[in-house]
Design an enzyme around this catalytic site. Structure first.
Site, PDB file in Angstrom:
ATOM      1  N   HIS A 182       0.814  -1.214   0.000  1.00 45.71           N
ATOM      2  CA  HIS A 182       0.000   0.000   0.000  1.00 45.71           C
ATOM      3  C   HIS A 182       0.851   1.270   0.000  1.00 45.71           C
ATOM      4  O   HIS A 182       0.344   2.364   0.241  1.00 45.71           O
ATOM      5  CB  HIS A 182      -0.930   0.006   1.220  1.00 45.71           C
ATOM      6  CG  HIS A 182      -2.188   0.788   1.016  1.00 45.71           C
ATOM      7  ND1 HIS A 182      -3.234   0.345   0.253  1.00 45.71           N
ATOM      8  CD2 HIS A 182      -2.564   2.005   1.461  1.00 45.71           C
ATOM      9  CE1 HIS A 182      -4.208   1.241   0.254  1.00 45.71           C
ATOM     10  NE2 HIS A 182      -3.817   2.271   0.974  1.00 45.71           N
TER      11      HIS A 182
ATOM     12  N   ASP B 171      -7.341   4.229   8.934  1.00 44.00           N
ATOM     13  CA  ASP B 171      -8.686   4.207   8.356  1.00 44.00           C
ATOM     14  C   ASP B 171      -8.920   2.944   7.529  1.00 44.00           C
ATOM     15  O   ASP B 171     -10.054   2.482   7.408  1.00 44.00           O
ATOM     16  CB  ASP B 171      -8.911   5.435   7.475  1.00 44.00           C
ATOM     17  CG  ASP B 171      -9.075   6.706   8.297  1.00 44.00           C
ATOM     18  OD1 ASP B 171      -9.639   6.626   9.397  1.00 44.00           O
ATOM     19  OD2 ASP B 171      -8.627   7.772   7.837  1.00 44.00           O
TER      20      ASP B 171
ATOM     21  N   GLU C 100     -12.725  12.846  13.163  1.00 46.70           N
ATOM     22  CA  GLU C 100     -12.051  13.193  11.916  1.00 46.70           C
ATOM     23  C   GLU C 100     -12.872  14.265  11.203  1.00 46.70           C
ATOM     24  O   GLU C 100     -14.034  14.494  11.531  1.00 46.70           O
ATOM     25  CB  GLU C 100     -11.877  11.972  10.997  1.00 46.70           C
ATOM     26  CG  GLU C 100     -10.773  11.018  11.417  1.00 46.70           C
ATOM     27  CD  GLU C 100     -10.413  10.024  10.335  1.00 46.70           C
ATOM     28  OE1 GLU C 100     -10.902  10.171   9.186  1.00 46.70           O
ATOM     29  OE2 GLU C 100      -9.629   9.097  10.616  1.00 46.70           O
TER      30      GLU C 100
END
Length: 529
Positions: free
Chosen positions: A109, A170, A281
């Protein structure tokens, strides 16, 4: 008397010679394959429980960023930690005459080729079969996991014991070693700090091939070096992660603001309170008309009639996303949420509330991934830009970036939320702004392949550069999260006063610069003597 010319080679001799030449050529071919391109014969002869492969290397030459493609010479699929240690130790023993480097790759990632090793060895960490994941309950619960384990698997296993890690990213389909090598931030970081602040112990393979256990009380310097160390000082092969009692349900809330200063001050108020939400957030919504009609179907409007009158009129809006964890048997949760919301100054008609399971809330991004994959929109270039911005400069940043630079489209989510510096350990290798409160601002753009418009890669990269140039010109004291630089001078500026510490740590744990070449912090020096 004339004689008939006679061949000096009989049929049998010719057959023998042909066979000999085939064997000779085969031997030469084998020698060439063993020794090239640049792979020492001794590397192929390593005794491993897993295996090194030299073909089908394409997947290790790409990552989520989908912009950099550097093929390795080989991929190691380790069955054990000793496989990783043996491979690195062997390269270490080859000394400075070898150009081989090593990169650990988890879920791939990374954004800028950080987990790639051009003409080196990529370690497939998901192949690592360490000790089975073990959850330890008790007064101070924790879980022991492999560095190649995905966080989603840790969540699912720990929930069986009514427990869960405290801090998250997340997106949960990332490996433990990957996030701990960066920091690991999400909406819980204001309370618990990043994931690197919730680790008790690590097992690490250094750039010398040494397997070392480290913690706050044992090999402390290596422990702090590796956490947030971008893979420069060792490969995390095991970790002991702190756990806490897990809730069953989540009240998931979103409210909208039209004024940035009000939005940011409400966020700062919430993260400074004792009894507040469990997750905080925010994100930016740019130029969306008819917003409420296109909101998330999983959210319910508190006042649909009043909300139907609301129109964004193309304005930039700011969304505050909140979560309150609870168990079904707990009473008074709605009253508690009402009390907290009453202290905020959001647009009253834009209160959205949903109730979901704790697992569904934490794994929320995976739902979007499935949808994007089905449309072929997941494996596209992702020129993300992640910044850490001091609280004192966030208004200046927002005015320029959201007022002048980023006005037409965002090409993806733009996250923005504050965290408390007191929850971060300044002994780790992570660089953060020098203020008590700082913001994460993440531009999570996706580029449409072959597009030359505002959704194209070049446009987004130009936009990112404008943002970075403004930050530098305005002297905002910004630091990159998931940083990417191409020269050591830029890295030195990034680390600032920490640079000398980074140099010493590199010299101690990876002096030949074998590890994580894709970060481009240190170049392996090759001696031709």
């Amino acid at each position: 008397m004339g004689t008939q010319p006679c061949s000096w080679l009989t049929k049998h001799d010719f057959s023998f010679l042909r066979t000999f030449m085939i064997l000779l050529l085969s031997f030469v071919t084998i020698r060439i394959n063993l020794c090239s391109p640049g792979i020492p014969y001794s590397l192929r002869s390593l005794s491993l429980e897993g295996n090194l492969v030299y073909d089908e290397l394409h997947y290790a030459a790409r990552d989520f960023g989908n912009r950099f493609h550097f093929p390795p010479l080989a991929i190691l699929h380790p069955n054990s930690v000793s496989d990783i240690a043996s491979t690195i130790r062997h390269i270490w023993q080859l000394g400075p005459t070898s150009a081989l480097t090593v990169a650990a790759r988890g879920h791939g990632h990374s954004l800028q080729g950080q987990a790639q090793a051009h003409r080196g060895i990529v370690i497939n960490m998901k192949s690592l079969r360490g000790p089975q994941m073990q959850v330890h309950s008790g007064e101070f619960p924790f879980v022991d996991v492999s560095g190649g384990e995905l966080w989603i698997n840790i969540l699912q296993e720990s929930l069986k014991y009514g427990l869960a890690p405290k801090s998250w990213t997340d997106y949960l389909h990332l490996t433990v070693g990957g996030t701990l090598s960066n920091a690991g931030i999400s909406g819980q970081a204001f309370r618990h700090g990043p994931q690197i602040s919730n680790v008790h112990q690590l097992e690490v393979v250094t750039g010398k091939g040494e397997v070392v256990n480290c913690s706050l009380n044992q090999n402390t310097e290596l422990f702090h070096s590796v956490l947030g160390g971008l893979g420069q000082f060792g490969i995390i092969t095991q970790a002991r992660i702190s756990l806490e009692p897990a809730p069953q349900m989540v009240k998931w809330i979103r409210v909208l603001y039209s004024d940035f200063s009000t939005f940011s001050s409400d966020q700062e108020r919430l993260i400074s309170m004792e009894n507040t939400f469990d997750y905080i957030e925010g994100f930016v919504i740019i130029n969306r008309t008819g917003l409420l009609n296109n909101w998330r179907s999983s959210f319910n409007l508190q006042d649909p009639v009043q909300a139907s009158k609301f129109n964004s009129d193309g304005r930039t809006l700011f969304c505050l996303e909140l979560a309150k964890y609870f168990d079904p048997e707990k009473t008074g949760i709605n009253q508690e949420i009402e009390r907290l919301l009453s202290q905020l100054r959001y647009i009253s008609s834009t209160l959205f509330i949903s109730e979901v399971s704790y697992l569904d809330f934490l794994d929320r991004v995976h739902v979007s991934e499935i949808k994007l994959r089905s449309k072929g929109l997941w494996e596209v270039p992702h020129p993300w830009l992640n910044l850490l911005i001091p609280k004192s400069k966030i208004d200046i940043f927002a005015k320029e970036v959201f007022g002048n630079i980023l006005t037409d489209t965002s090409n993806g989510p733009v996250l923005i939320y504050p965290v408390n510096k007191s929850k971060w350990d300044n002994r780790t290798s992570v660089v953060i702004p020098d203020e008590d409160i700082f913001y994460l601002v993440a531009f999570l753009s996706s580029a449409v392949p072959s597009s030359t418009g505002t959704d194209g890669l070049e446009h987004i990269l130009t936009q990112n550069k404008r943002i970075l140039d403004f930050c530098e010109t305005a002297n905002l004291g910004v630091k990159q999260y998931l940083p990417h630089y191409t020269t050591q001078e830029e890295w030195q500026a990034h680390y600032g006063p920490l640079w000398e510490v980074i140099i010493k740590r590199k010299s101690a744990y990876d002096p030949l610069a074998i590890l994580a070449p894709g970060q481009r912090i240190f170049q392996k020096a090759i001696s031709l003597s």
